[in-house]
Design a protein around this motif. Structure first.
Motif, mmCIF file in Angstrom:
data_model
loop_
_atom_site.group_PDB
_atom_site.id
_atom_site.type_symbol
_atom_site.label_atom_id
_atom_site.label_comp_id
_atom_site.label_asym_id
_atom_site.label_seq_id
_atom_site.Cartn_x
_atom_site.Cartn_y
_atom_site.Cartn_z
ATOM 1 N N ILE A 1 10.564 -11.116 -10.513
ATOM 2 C CA ILE A 1 10.092 -10.268 -9.424
ATOM 3 C C ILE A 1 10.842 -10.625 -8.148
ATOM 4 C CG2 ILE A 1 8.074 -9.700 -8.025
ATOM 5 C CD1 ILE A 1 6.505 -10.595 -10.654
ATOM 6 N N CYS A 2 11.258 -9.596 -7.432
ATOM 7 C CA CYS A 2 11.977 -9.772 -6.158
ATOM 8 C C CYS A 2 11.057 -9.432 -4.994
ATOM 9 C CB CYS A 2 13.199 -8.859 -6.125
ATOM 10 S SG CYS A 2 14.430 -9.270 -7.365
ATOM 11 N N LEU A 3 11.496 -9.802 -3.817
ATOM 12 C CA LEU A 3 10.749 -9.477 -2.605
ATOM 13 C C LEU A 3 10.423 -7.987 -2.526
ATOM 14 C CD1 LEU A 3 12.398 -11.551 0.264
ATOM 15 C CD2 LEU A 3 9.992 -11.491 -0.346
ATOM 16 N N SER A 4 11.354 -7.153 -2.942
ATOM 17 C CA SER A 4 11.157 -5.705 -2.865
ATOM 18 C C SER A 4 10.020 -5.215 -3.754
ATOM 19 C CB SER A 4 12.445 -4.972 -3.224
ATOM 20 O OG SER A 4 12.837 -5.304 -4.539
ATOM 21 N N GLY A 5 9.563 -6.038 -4.687
ATOM 22 C CA GLY A 5 8.465 -5.668 -5.573
ATOM 23 C C GLY A 5 7.097 -6.065 -5.049
ATOM 24 N N ILE A 6 7.033 -6.592 -3.838
ATOM 25 C CA ILE A 6 5.779 -7.068 -3.258
ATOM 26 C C ILE A 6 5.310 -6.112 -2.169
ATOM 27 C CG2 ILE A 6 4.648 -8.982 -2.040
ATOM 28 C CD1 ILE A 6 5.724 -9.613 -4.909
ATOM 29 N N THR A 7 4.028 -5.846 -2.156
ATOM 30 C CA THR A 7 3.406 -5.083 -1.071
ATOM 31 C C THR A 7 2.214 -5.880 -0.564
ATOM 32 O OG1 THR A 7 4.030 -2.988 -2.095
ATOM 33 C CG2 THR A 7 2.300 -2.900 -0.425
ATOM 34 N N LEU B 1 1.937 -3.665 5.320
ATOM 35 C CA LEU B 1 2.725 -4.518 6.212
ATOM 36 C C LEU B 1 4.198 -4.486 5.813
ATOM 37 C CD1 LEU B 1 0.347 -7.621 6.291
ATOM 38 C CD2 LEU B 1 0.405 -5.671 7.857
ATOM 39 N N ASP B 2 5.074 -4.460 6.798
ATOM 40 C CA ASP B 2 6.507 -4.561 6.537
ATOM 41 C C ASP B 2 6.842 -6.042 6.392
ATOM 42 O OD1 ASP B 2 9.349 -4.904 6.854
ATOM 43 O OD2 ASP B 2 9.417 -2.863 7.663
ATOM 44 N N LEU B 3 7.179 -6.451 5.202
ATOM 45 C CA LEU B 3 7.392 -7.872 4.903
ATOM 46 C C LEU B 3 8.511 -8.504 5.720
ATOM 47 C CD1 LEU B 3 7.164 -7.824 1.006
ATOM 48 C CD2 LEU B 3 5.326 -8.002 2.687
ATOM 49 N N PHE B 4 9.445 -7.682 6.186
ATOM 50 C CA PHE B 4 10.631 -8.218 6.844
ATOM 51 C C PHE B 4 10.576 -8.169 8.365
ATOM 52 C CE2 PHE B 4 11.748 -6.868 2.629
ATOM 53 C CZ PHE B 4 12.353 -8.008 2.135
ATOM 54 N N THR B 5 9.753 -7.277 8.920
ATOM 55 C CA THR B 5 9.770 -7.125 10.366
ATOM 56 C C THR B 5 8.444 -7.403 11.063
ATOM 57 O OG1 THR B 5 9.284 -4.757 10.235
ATOM 58 C CG2 THR B 5 11.619 -5.421 10.232
ATOM 59 N N CYS B 6 7.342 -7.385 10.338
ATOM 60 C CA CYS B 6 6.074 -7.585 11.038
ATOM 61 C C CYS B 6 5.966 -9.042 11.506
ATOM 62 C CB CYS B 6 4.889 -7.191 10.166
ATOM 63 S SG CYS B 6 4.435 -8.346 8.889
ATOM 64 N N PRO B 7 5.235 -9.276 12.589
ATOM 65 C CA PRO B 7 5.079 -10.645 13.094
ATOM 66 C C PRO B 7 4.409 -11.552 12.057
ATOM 67 C CG PRO B 7 4.291 -9.036 14.699
ATOM 68 C CD PRO B 7 4.569 -8.291 13.433
ATOM 69 N N ILE B 8 4.757 -12.807 12.098
ATOM 70 C CA ILE B 8 4.203 -13.785 11.157
ATOM 71 C C ILE B 8 2.678 -13.756 11.186
ATOM 72 C CG2 ILE B 8 3.963 -16.267 10.725
ATOM 73 C CD1 ILE B 8 6.919 -16.526 11.582
ATOM 74 N N THR C 1 -2.773 -11.786 8.144
ATOM 75 C CA THR C 1 -3.967 -10.946 8.104
ATOM 76 C C THR C 1 -4.064 -10.148 6.803
ATOM 77 O OG1 THR C 1 -2.934 -8.991 9.139
ATOM 78 C CG2 THR C 1 -3.884 -10.680 10.625
ATOM 79 N N ALA C 2 -3.117 -10.323 5.894
ATOM 80 C CA ALA C 2 -3.112 -9.563 4.639
ATOM 81 C C ALA C 2 -4.415 -9.800 3.870
ATOM 82 C CB ALA C 2 -1.916 -9.968 3.786
ATOM 83 N N THR C 3 -4.971 -8.709 3.386
ATOM 84 C CA THR C 3 -6.210 -8.771 2.615
ATOM 85 C C THR C 3 -6.010 -8.370 1.158
ATOM 86 O OG1 THR C 3 -6.714 -6.505 3.310
ATOM 87 C CG2 THR C 3 -7.663 -8.308 4.628
ATOM 88 N N HIS C 4 -4.836 -7.859 0.844
ATOM 89 C CA HIS C 4 -4.551 -7.383 -0.514
ATOM 90 C C HIS C 4 -3.047 -7.488 -0.761
ATOM 91 C CE1 HIS C 4 -4.243 -4.403 -3.836
ATOM 92 N NE2 HIS C 4 -5.422 -4.917 -4.149
#
Length: 147
Positions: free
Chosen positions: A25-31, A39-46, A51-54
């Protein structure tokens, strides 16, 4: 924790030594989701990643031939044994190294050089652990990360 909660085959979370059709699995396969927001995995603030719930993993290439299969989990409430928190930690690590979306989640960095974990690395770890747990009567030769 990621492999445990998502019931991953070895070839889905590390580079396999066999030539089967499964790819890690690559990063592109994660939501990641925070409520209803993706959430945008690459640009959203740390802080926002925390705050991810799912979390979901999309399987694009599996040993059984299924493509596009999605598995998701919410937070477990435990700060460590949590599928969503484990993926957030992995994403943060890979972001720290400017990993592109095609980077397998199993990638580790030695200084700035990426190196994917392999199934032989997992086998070595399992067998070493079994050898150290002699009181539990585990046999090192029986431990393998078979896919």
């Amino acid at each position: 924790w990621i492999a445990f909660f998502f019931l991953l085959r070895a070839g889905e979370y590390v580079i396999s030594n066999t030539s089967n059709a499964t790819r890690p699995i690559c990063l592109s396969g994660i939501t990641l989701m925070a409520g209803a927001d993706t959430l945008d995995l690459f640009t959203c603030p740390i802080q926002q990643l925390h705050t991810a719930t799912h979390a979901t993993i999309t399987f694009n290439q599996q040993k059984n031939g299924n493509r596009g299969y999605v598995i998701g989990h919410g937070t477990s409430g435990d700060p460590h044994a949590c599928p969503t928190r484990a993926l957030v930690r992995r994403i943060l690590y890979l972001r720290q190294h400017n990993a592109p979306p095609t980077t397998p989640l199993c990638t580790v960095y030695h200084d700035t050089v990426p190196s994917p974990l392999r199934s032989t690395d997992i086998n070595t770890l399992l067998r070493t652990s079994c050898a150290l747990l002699t009181s539990l009567h585990y046999h090192a030769d029986d431990a393998t990360a078979h896919s």
